[in-house]
Design a protein around this motif. Structure first.
Motif, PDB file in Angstrom:
ATOM      1  N   PHE A 109       0.872  -1.085  -0.028  1.00  0.00           N
ATOM      2  CA  PHE A 109       0.064   0.027  -0.119  1.00  0.00           C
ATOM      3  C   PHE A 109       0.925   1.162  -0.107  1.00  0.00           C
ATOM      4  O   PHE A 109       2.092   1.277   0.629  1.00  0.00           O
ATOM      5  N   LYS A 110       0.323   2.251  -0.845  1.00  0.00           N
ATOM      6  CA  LYS A 110       0.754   3.802  -0.650  1.00  0.00           C
ATOM      7  C   LYS A 110      -0.095   4.432   0.177  1.00  0.00           C
ATOM      8  O   LYS A 110      -1.269   4.763  -0.346  1.00  0.00           O
ATOM      9  N   LEU A 111       0.299   4.847   1.478  1.00  0.00           N
ATOM     10  CA  LEU A 111      -0.810   5.720   2.223  1.00  0.00           C
ATOM     11  C   LEU A 111      -0.243   7.340   1.973  1.00  0.00           C
ATOM     12  O   LEU A 111       1.003   7.651   2.321  1.00  0.00           O
ATOM     13  N   GLN A 112      -1.127   7.966   1.445  1.00  0.00           N
ATOM     14  CA  GLN A 112      -0.837   9.389   1.264  1.00  0.00           C
ATOM     15  C   GLN A 112      -1.702  10.171   2.307  1.00  0.00           C
ATOM     16  O   GLN A 112      -2.812   9.957   2.226  1.00  0.00           O
ATOM     17  N   VAL A 113      -1.058  11.046   3.323  1.00  0.00           N
ATOM     18  CA  VAL A 113      -1.905  11.894   4.347  1.00  0.00           C
ATOM     19  C   VAL A 113      -2.002  13.191   3.909  1.00  0.00           C
ATOM     20  O   VAL A 113      -0.921  14.079   3.568  1.00  0.00           O
ATOM     21  N   PHE A 114      -3.132  13.875   4.125  1.00  0.00           N
ATOM     22  CA  PHE A 114      -3.436  15.178   3.750  1.00  0.00           C
ATOM     23  C   PHE A 114      -4.089  15.836   4.911  1.00  0.00           C
ATOM     24  O   PHE A 114      -4.967  15.111   5.351  1.00  0.00           O
ATOM     25  N   ASP A 115      -3.890  17.171   5.081  1.00  0.00           N
ATOM     26  CA  ASP A 115      -4.384  18.089   5.829  1.00  0.00           C
ATOM     27  C   ASP A 115      -5.636  18.720   5.511  1.00  0.00           C
ATOM     28  O   ASP A 115      -5.393  19.534   4.838  1.00  0.00           O
ATOM     29  N   SER A 116      -6.780  18.326   6.118  1.00  0.00           N
ATOM     30  CA  SER A 116      -8.116  18.995   5.630  1.00  0.00           C
ATOM     31  C   SER A 116      -8.114  20.595   6.598  1.00  0.00           C
ATOM     32  O   SER A 116      -9.003  21.157   6.337  1.00  0.00           O
ATOM     33  N   LYS A 117      -7.431  20.400   7.610  1.00  0.00           N
ATOM     34  CA  LYS A 117      -7.427  21.824   8.533  1.00  0.00           C
ATOM     35  C   LYS A 117      -8.784  21.751   9.203  1.00  0.00           C
ATOM     36  O   LYS A 117      -8.947  22.966   9.795  1.00  0.00           O
ATOM     37  N   GLY A 118      -9.593  20.949   9.232  1.00  0.00           N
ATOM     38  CA  GLY A 118     -10.906  21.122   9.664  1.00  0.00           C
ATOM     39  C   GLY A 118     -11.530  22.225   9.183  1.00  0.00           C
ATOM     40  O   GLY A 118     -12.494  22.994   9.819  1.00  0.00           O
ATOM     41  N   ASP A 119     -11.363  22.632   7.691  1.00  0.00           N
ATOM     42  CA  ASP A 119     -11.927  23.748   7.052  1.00  0.00           C
ATOM     43  C   ASP A 119     -12.475  23.239   5.846  1.00  0.00           C
ATOM     44  O   ASP A 119     -12.117  22.476   4.992  1.00  0.00           O
ATOM     45  N   ALA A 120     -13.854  23.725   5.355  1.00  0.00           N
ATOM     46  CA  ALA A 120     -14.614  23.210   4.352  1.00  0.00           C
ATOM     47  C   ALA A 120     -13.778  23.751   2.999  1.00  0.00           C
ATOM     48  O   ALA A 120     -13.903  23.152   2.165  1.00  0.00           O
ATOM     49  N   ILE A 138     -10.296   6.761  -0.892  1.00  0.00           N
ATOM     50  CA  ILE A 138     -10.020   7.861  -0.421  1.00  0.00           C
ATOM     51  C   ILE A 138     -10.954   7.742   1.145  1.00  0.00           C
ATOM     52  O   ILE A 138     -12.140   7.263   1.243  1.00  0.00           O
ATOM     53  N   VAL A 139     -10.276   8.153   2.162  1.00  0.00           N
ATOM     54  CA  VAL A 139     -10.534   8.015   3.343  1.00  0.00           C
ATOM     55  C   VAL A 139     -10.595   9.263   4.257  1.00  0.00           C
ATOM     56  O   VAL A 139      -9.497   9.919   4.338  1.00  0.00           O
ATOM     57  N   GLY A 140     -12.129   9.771   4.396  1.00  0.00           N
ATOM     58  CA  GLY A 140     -12.061  11.408   4.861  1.00  0.00           C
ATOM     59  C   GLY A 140     -12.773  12.001   3.968  1.00  0.00           C
ATOM     60  O   GLY A 140     -12.818  11.704   2.684  1.00  0.00           O
ATOM     61  N   PRO A 141     -12.909  13.375   4.320  1.00  0.00           N
ATOM     62  CA  PRO A 141     -12.546  14.024   5.517  1.00  0.00           C
ATOM     63  C   PRO A 141     -13.312  13.501   6.723  1.00  0.00           C
ATOM     64  O   PRO A 141     -14.255  12.517   6.529  1.00  0.00           O
ATOM     65  N   LYS A 148     -18.877  17.171   2.968  1.00  0.00           N
ATOM     66  CA  LYS A 148     -19.985  17.524   2.125  1.00  0.00           C
ATOM     67  C   LYS A 148     -19.100  18.468   0.854  1.00  0.00           C
ATOM     68  O   LYS A 148     -19.374  18.372  -0.412  1.00  0.00           O
ATOM     69  N   ALA A 149     -18.259  19.248   1.329  1.00  0.00           N
ATOM     70  CA  ALA A 149     -17.481  20.540   0.538  1.00  0.00           C
ATOM     71  C   ALA A 149     -16.533  19.252  -0.409  1.00  0.00           C
ATOM     72  O   ALA A 149     -16.416  19.693  -1.599  1.00  0.00           O
ATOM     73  N   PHE A 150     -15.885  18.540   0.231  1.00  0.00           N
ATOM     74  CA  PHE A 150     -14.991  17.600  -0.559  1.00  0.00           C
ATOM     75  C   PHE A 150     -15.938  16.565  -1.411  1.00  0.00           C
ATOM     76  O   PHE A 150     -15.572  16.524  -2.743  1.00  0.00           O
ATOM     77  N   THR A 151     -17.016  16.001  -1.190  1.00  0.00           N
ATOM     78  CA  THR A 151     -17.559  15.130  -1.790  1.00  0.00           C
ATOM     79  C   THR A 151     -18.417  15.804  -2.977  1.00  0.00           C
ATOM     80  O   THR A 151     -18.822  15.164  -4.018  1.00  0.00           O
ATOM     81  N   ASP A 152     -18.792  17.146  -2.919  1.00  0.00           N
ATOM     82  CA  ASP A 152     -19.415  17.921  -4.019  1.00  0.00           C
ATOM     83  C   ASP A 152     -18.588  17.828  -5.244  1.00  0.00           C
ATOM     84  O   ASP A 152     -18.942  18.249  -6.321  1.00  0.00           O
ATOM     85  N   MET A 153     -16.846  17.689  -4.975  1.00  0.00           N
ATOM     86  CA  MET A 153     -16.052  17.889  -6.063  1.00  0.00           C
ATOM     87  C   MET A 153     -15.889  16.670  -6.823  1.00  0.00           C
ATOM     88  O   MET A 153     -15.141  16.424  -7.695  1.00  0.00           O
TER      89      MET A 153
END
Length: 409
Positions: A109-120, A138-141, A148-153
């Protein structure tokens, strides 16, 4: 970060990435010079062992509210941001350990971690990031507004998107690729109604409400399920209780059978008064109470009173710390991270192991049925809903016995 959260571990993970198992360097072959004589192989020469080709790495994008901007020199975490960062670190560590367990049998596995900053807005931006959306999973946000903001894209992309911790109803997001891990409140109500109809089989069920409209999220699916299962033979009576006054119910109670009361409220003042009134009522009438799943978290609710009232609650968060599987995980987690796992770490482990196994098996996560799974924190049983994705509907029924919560179903 406070305590033994090992936040620097997560920082390092973000910089160097996380692979399970570790990426192995394959040496390149040397080109022979033109003057080099070919080597004639002897018939009896031993053949070199054939190396099994390394499995292709499945890319996973993990989107968590790490709030790394606040970890920079001169910056400070707010209480809320620090809580979210601690939760993210715990979940990451558990998820990584789950992937390592899945990788032990040869997966990669290649695990890539991204910071959503708790911000829409940041979640919206990550939804456009090719590195994020091109992953197999994709796991998260984490937070509903960010989801909602993420999945809208990503409405058109056929990529499974896991909502790992939020119990928000999938109708909030309306994304056919969403996998909701934490059962929404609706399924707690359905499970409670099913248990009452099939196991207790009362003639009447009394729903005691505080009058807040939010309680309908529980009472509406509860009543629909009772009516459907009993073919309306079980009478459901809803009453708004004022200052704990249950006198209007007295004429409808039976002192020879259990009188079942459903209390969907989470308001402290209402619960304290209403449960005391039920305690008084129980002197004359047999009483059974079904409560909201959040009751388990309320310190103001005493186990002695709830046990006296024959109380049940539903739960998707119960860990059996006496099981051998749990103890194996605890030892592994302590050995790896030198700290105790939180509930978020245990949830992360379950999900990392489950989705790691699905990817390793080449499971098509776009098909209607996903495999069932029994985890340390909760079990998974998914139902596919058109336009809403997959929803975990597994909920346990717990009862207060011997001053503790025991699983009865």
């Amino acid at each position: 970060m406070s305590g033994n959260k090992w936040f620097m571990f997560v920082l390092a993970a973000l910089i160097i990435g996380a692979c399970s198992p570790k990426v192995r360097t394959v040496p390149t072959s040397t080109v022979k010079a033109e003057t080099e004589k070919p080597v004639v192989k002897q018939d009896n020469a031993e053949k070199p062992p054939v190396k099994t080709p390394e499995a292709k790495a499945s890319a996973i994008s993990l989107v968590l509210p790490l709030n790394l901007d606040h970890a920079a020199a001169g910056q400070n975490y707010t209480v809320a941001n620090l809580k979210a960062a601690n939760m993210s670190a715990d979940y990451y560590q558990g998820f990584k350990l789950g992937l390592d367990s899945a990788a032990a049998e040869g997966a990669n596995f290649k695990l890539q971690v991204f910071d959503s900053k708790g911000d829409a807005a940041q979640a919206h931006s990550l939804g456009l990031n090719p590195q994020v959306k091109n992953a197999e999973l994709i796991v998260g946000p984490v937070f509903p507004d960010d989801v909602k903001a993420f999945t809208d894209m990503l409405k058109t992309a056929r990529k499974p998107i896991v909502s790992p911790l939020s119990p928000a109803a999938p109708a909030t997001f309306k994304n056919q690729n969403l996998i909701t891990i934490t059962p929404p409140l609706e399924y707690h109500a359905i499970s409670a109604a099913t248990y009452i109809a099939k196991s207790l089989k009362p003639q009447k069920v009394f729903i005691l409400t505080s009058g807040f409209s939010e309680e309908r999220l529980y009472t509406s699916p509860f009543k629909r399920t009772i009516d459907s299962l009993s073919k309306r033979k079980i009478q459901v009576i809803t009453i708004a209780v004022v200052r704990g006054n249950l006198t209007p119910l007295a004429r409808q109670l039976n002192n020879k059978v259990q009188n079942v009361f459903v209390v969907p409220s989470t308001k402290q003042a209402f619960l304290m008064v209403t449960l005391r009134s039920l305690d008084t009522l129980s002197i004359k009438y047999p009483v059974t109470v079904f409560g909201h799943p959040n009751w388990e978290k309320f310190a103001f609710l005493k186990a002695s009173l709830l046990q006296k009232l024959n109380t049940y609650i539903t739960s998707s968060d119960k860990v059996n710390y006496k099981s051998s599987e749990t103890n194996t995980f605890l030892r592994s987690y302590r050995r790896t991270y030198r700290t105790e796992p939180t509930d978020f770490a245990i949830k992360g482990f379950d999900q990392g192991l489950y989705f790691g196994q699905l990817l390793a098996d080449g499971e098509d996560m776009n098909k209607p049925d996903l495999k069932d799974f029994t985890g340390l924190h909760n079990s998974l049983h998914f139902v596919k809903k058109p336009g809403l994705g997959w929803i975990n509907t597994h909920v346990d029924i717990l009862k207060y016995q011997n001053f503790d919560l025991k699983k009865v179903q």
